[in-house]
Scaffold this active site. Structure first.
Site, short mmCIF file in Angstrom:
data_model
loop_
_atom_site.label_atom_id
_atom_site.label_comp_id
_atom_site.label_asym_id
_atom_site.label_seq_id
_atom_site.Cartn_x
_atom_site.Cartn_y
_atom_site.Cartn_z
N GLY A 101 47.32 68.08 93.97
CA GLY A 101 48.40 67.96 94.94
C GLY A 101 49.71 67.95 94.18
O GLY A 101 50.63 68.71 94.44
N MET A 132 51.47 66.70 90.05
CA MET A 132 51.28 66.21 88.69
C MET A 132 52.63 65.71 88.20
O MET A 132 53.62 66.47 88.20
CB MET A 132 50.72 67.33 87.79
CG MET A 132 50.55 66.92 86.33
SD MET A 132 49.33 65.59 86.14
CE MET A 132 50.08 64.67 84.80
N GLU A 133 52.63 64.45 87.76
CA GLU A 133 53.87 63.73 87.48
C GLU A 133 54.51 64.07 86.14
O GLU A 133 54.99 63.18 85.43
CB GLU A 133 53.59 62.23 87.56
CG GLU A 133 52.65 61.67 86.46
CD GLU A 133 51.16 61.75 86.77
OE1 GLU A 133 50.76 62.61 87.57
OE2 GLU A 133 50.40 60.94 86.20
N ASN A 134 54.54 65.33 85.77
CA ASN A 134 55.15 65.70 84.49
C ASN A 134 56.60 65.18 84.46
O ASN A 134 57.35 65.41 85.41
CB ASN A 134 55.07 67.21 84.31
CG ASN A 134 53.63 67.69 84.26
OD1 ASN A 134 52.80 67.07 83.59
ND2 ASN A 134 53.31 68.74 84.99
N HIS A 159 54.67 59.68 95.57
CA HIS A 159 53.62 59.34 94.60
C HIS A 159 54.00 59.81 93.19
O HIS A 159 54.03 59.01 92.24
CB HIS A 159 52.29 59.95 95.05
CG HIS A 159 51.16 59.70 94.12
ND1 HIS A 159 50.22 58.71 94.32
CD2 HIS A 159 50.82 60.28 92.95
CE1 HIS A 159 49.37 58.70 93.32
NE2 HIS A 159 49.70 59.67 92.47
N HIS A 164 55.27 57.56 89.73
CA HIS A 164 54.68 57.64 88.38
C HIS A 164 55.75 57.53 87.28
O HIS A 164 55.42 57.25 86.13
CB HIS A 164 53.93 58.95 88.18
CG HIS A 164 52.49 58.93 88.58
ND1 HIS A 164 51.60 57.99 88.10
CD2 HIS A 164 51.77 59.74 89.40
CE1 HIS A 164 50.38 58.24 88.60
NE2 HIS A 164 50.46 59.29 89.40
N ARG A 193 43.62 73.96 95.40
CA ARG A 193 43.80 72.51 95.22
C ARG A 193 42.45 71.83 95.40
O ARG A 193 41.82 71.92 96.45
CB ARG A 193 44.81 72.01 96.26
CG ARG A 193 45.08 70.54 96.19
CD ARG A 193 46.10 70.14 97.24
NE ARG A 193 46.24 68.70 97.30
CZ ARG A 193 46.95 68.07 98.24
NH1 ARG A 193 47.58 68.78 99.18
NH2 ARG A 193 47.03 66.76 98.23
N MET A 194 41.99 71.13 94.36
CA MET A 194 40.61 70.64 94.35
C MET A 194 40.25 69.77 95.55
O MET A 194 39.18 69.92 96.13
CB MET A 194 40.33 69.90 93.05
CG MET A 194 40.25 70.85 91.87
SD MET A 194 39.64 70.04 90.40
CE MET A 194 41.09 69.15 89.91
N1 BES Z 1 48.18 62.34 87.91
C1 BES Z 1 47.61 62.77 89.12
C2 BES Z 1 46.86 64.07 89.01
C3 BES Z 1 45.76 64.07 87.99
C4 BES Z 1 44.91 63.00 87.84
C5 BES Z 1 45.57 65.16 87.19
C6 BES Z 1 43.91 63.02 86.88
C7 BES Z 1 44.57 65.19 86.26
C8 BES Z 1 43.73 64.12 86.09
C9 BES Z 1 48.65 62.90 90.24
O1 BES Z 1 49.65 61.95 90.17
C10 BES Z 1 47.94 62.64 91.52
O2 BES Z 1 47.47 61.56 91.71
N2 BES Z 1 47.89 63.63 92.40
C11 BES Z 1 47.31 63.49 93.70
C12 BES Z 1 48.44 63.33 94.66
C13 BES Z 1 48.22 62.40 95.77
C14 BES Z 1 47.56 61.10 95.48
C15 BES Z 1 49.49 62.21 96.56
C16 BES Z 1 46.53 64.75 94.00
O3 BES Z 1 46.69 65.73 93.30
O4 BES Z 1 45.76 64.75 94.94
ZN ZN Z 2 48.94 60.05 90.63
#
Ligand code: BES
Ligand code: ZN
Length: 628
Positions: A291, A293-295, A318, A322, A578-579
């Site tokens: 969804g 990624m907090e780069n 979200h 981060h 998106r997974m």
């Molecule tokens: N940091 C995560 C994405 C992530 C986690 C990538 C573990 C690789 C390994 C990101 O902040 C996240 O949590 N994304 C969620 C968003 C949602 C909770 C609003 C997502 O992608 O579903």
């Molecule tokens: Zn996250």
């Protein structure tokens, strides 16, 4: 410079000095850290990374050099071990001063499917720098190379990285563990006409030589190094916020994310200053596997949240949160992942309360709880707790809603026991006292004991804390969310299903995406195929452009044996990568032999468009492995 600025500068200096001489690790933390890295972090730690990379879309390769500045924790160390995955290592050099470089002997160990191969470089006595010349492979797990057809504009190729959790090593040889933090700089040579962006301070033009240059002055873990190259345009949404996207997406993105500055201010009021300068959002093509990624300075986001009604912007809250939980205070190992995601999800819901009211906050909390229960239903029990007794080798294989939603429930419970004012002060203190550091769960527990339990004795017990962290079952003392709006949807659905009401009477025209999610997420198994098909006939669900609704709908339709949706489901599975929005469908399909065959056939057809990380996730499902 004013006095206030001086003090701020001094505070930043002490904060960065404090991180230079990190303490040695205790045994548990060392086991957690070394579960996912070959790096000899007890002997040598990277403090700065300098990249000089050329982007070749013809071969789908990055090539160039990575130069690492090292802190020699153990003066007797004779080598540095770096993580690599599918890298072609051409040369290694070392230097004392960064001027004179000597060729260094190196070995690339045998490759593990998950961890890759250790690159061991011999270090002369006083060398503090290594430079590695290398090329990535087209199949690099942390990179995705998109042909023009997979972009919105259809004219130019696009590439992007996704380093979290342990994929940075597939495009940079480095100490790929969140325990190590480094500043970074980069020069990226991209084809003419395309723009490179990174999670760093950047300029809007290439330099005289044509290279895009970047600088990240704050020390960050390797998983936050990020790069994207493509036909990327920029639009400001505020003085320190903006969006990057393909030109055709730019206006929509700028509208959708127009409230970002307000979100930043809400976080700052409650939890202290935003310490990263700018906050921009890059909207990626639909194959982006997450969804968001907090780069740092540049959140990467899926286009599936751009729905035109700002209903999914809690994703920005979200990723933005981060900037405190995760980027400022980082999980020291992937077994402490809940420190990143649990804190962040808790803060996300708090932000939703502030921005859209408590009713919407609770709606999102309830949907989160549904995700948690769903994750637990297909995870092994050892992955139900926040921390595992033995750290997993592959963080991706155990990725689930547990750290997010159980973490949220834990923090919500703490807030309830100690009161919001005390808990907010505690959180703010946690961020300030660990700023630009990597932290372990043990450090969190010690901080909790010191700052809350000792101050307000008798409110909670250590045994309760241990239950949250280490036991599988959700504690029976958990404080669970409730949403009137979603309960109403349950009642309306059930009235229709039981014949007390009609399909026409469902107030679906007024439903937001969250109400649709609830409608589908809690669809009882007893709903008949006729009823499910009537839904599609009335609401044209198989044709929806909202990917969240589409995923929830196809899931219900497949679960109820509605094969008429299969062609549309296949098109959908080929349009989004998106997974979270594709794995539930594969997981549902494989429950029947026909469905499994169809899932395999679908995957074979759409696979090339998926990110390598999403490919691995789907392949795990098709193989029948458990996972979140
Ligand atoms: N940091 C995560 C994405 C992530 C986690 C990538 C573990 C690789 C390994 C990101 O902040 C996240 O949590 N994304 C969620 C968003 C949602 C909770 C609003 C997502 O992608 O579903
Ligand atoms: Zn996250």
């Amino acid at each position: 410079m004013t006095t206030r600025h001086c003090i701020a500068a001094l505070a930043m200096l002490t904060a960065s000095l404090a991180t230079v001489h990190a303490a040695p690790l205790d045994a548990t933390s060392l086991a957690n850290v070394t579960a996912n890295t070959y790096a000899n972090v007890q002997q040598v730690r990277t403090r700065h990374v300098a990249l000089d990379l050329a982007v070749d879309f013809k071969t789908s390769e990055l090539s160039g050099t990575a130069t690492l500045e090292l802190e020699r924790v153990d003066p007797a160390a004779t080598q540095v071990v770096l993580d690599t995955q599918d890298l072609d290592i051409r040369k290694a050099e070392t230097s004392v001063d960064g001027e004179v470089w000597l060729k260094a002997p190196f070995t690339l160990g045998s490759s593990d499917e998950v961890l890759g191969a250790p690159l061991t470089i011999t270090l002369p006595a006083d060398a503090t720098r290594v430079r590695v010349t290398y090329t990535t492979k087209p199949q690099a797990s942390g990179l995705q190379w998109l042909p023009p057809a997979q972009t919105l504009g259809k004219k130019h190729p696009f590439m992007f990285s996704q380093s979290e959790a342990i994929h940075a090593r597939s495009w940079i040889p480095l100490q790929d563990t969140p325990f190590v933090r480094a500043t970074y700089e980069a020069r990226i040579h991209a084809p003419k006409g395309l723009r490179a962006v990174m999670s760093a301070d950047m300029k809007d033009k290439p330099d005289a030589s044509g290279a895009w240059t970047f600088n990240m002055p704050q020390a960050i873990p390797s998983y936050l190094i990020a790069l994207a190259v493509g036909d990327i345009a920029f639009e400001a949404t505020g003085p320190r916020t903006g969006v990057y996207a393909e030109p055709a997406m730019l206006k929509k993105a700028a509208y959708e994310f127009g409230e970002t500055e307000r979100t930043l201010q809400l976080m700052e009021q409650a939890f202290g200053p935003y310490r990263w300068g700018r906050y921009d959002i890059l909207v990626l093509p639909p194959s982006f596997p997450f969804g968001g990624m907090e780069n740092p300075r540049l959140t990467f986001a899926t286009p599936t949240v751009i729905t035109g009604d700002r209903m999914l912007v809690s994703l920005v809250s979200h990723e933005l949160a981060h900037s405190w939980s995760g980027n400022l205070v980082t999980n020291a190992s992937w077994n402490d992942f809940w420190l990143n995601e649990g804190f962040t999800e808790y803060l996300t819901y708090r932000l939703v309360d502030m921005q859209f009211g408590h009713a919407r906050g609770d709606t999102e909390r309830v949907l989160g709880l549904t995700d948690l229960k769903d994750s637990m239903s297909h995870l092994d029990k050892i992955d139900w707790s926040l921390v595992r007794s033995s750290p997993p080798k592959d963080p991706d294989a155990v990725y689930s809603s547990v750290p997010y939603e159980r973490g949220t429930l834990f923090l919500t419970w703490l807030e309830t026991q100690f009161g919001r004012p005390a808990f907010d002060a505690f959180l703010r203190g946690w961020f300030d006292d660990h700023a630009f550091q990597s932290a372990t769960t043990a450090q969190f527990v010690a901080y909790l004991q010191d700052k809350l339990m000792a101050q307000q004795p008798g409110k909670i017990t250590q045994a309760q804390v241990d239950t949250w962290l280490h036991q599988p079952e959700l504690p029976d003392f958990a404080v669970l969310p409730h949403s009137d709006a979603l309960t109403k949807v349950d009642e309306e659905r059930d009235a229709w299903l039981s014949g007390k009401s009609t399909l026409e009477a469902l107030p679906a025209a007024q439903w937001s995406v969250h109400e649709w999610q609830q409608f589908f997420d809690n669809m009882p198994a007893s709903a008949t195929l006729e009823q499910v098909q009537a839904l599609d006939a009335r609401f044209k669900l198989s044709q929806t452009h909202n990917a969240i609704i589409a995923c929830a709908w196809f899931h219900v339709a497949i679960a109820h044996g509605d094969k008429a949706v299969w062609p549309a489901a296949q098109r959908y599975l080929g349009s989004v990568g998106r997974m979270r929005l594709i794995t539930p469908l594969y997981r549902e399909l494989i429950k029947t032999p026909d469905g499994k065959a169809f899932a395999e056939q679908t995957y074979a057809k759409v696979k090339a468009g998926y990110n390598p990380i999403a490919q691995q996730a789907v392949e795990r499902i098709l193989k029948g492995a458990s996972g979140g």
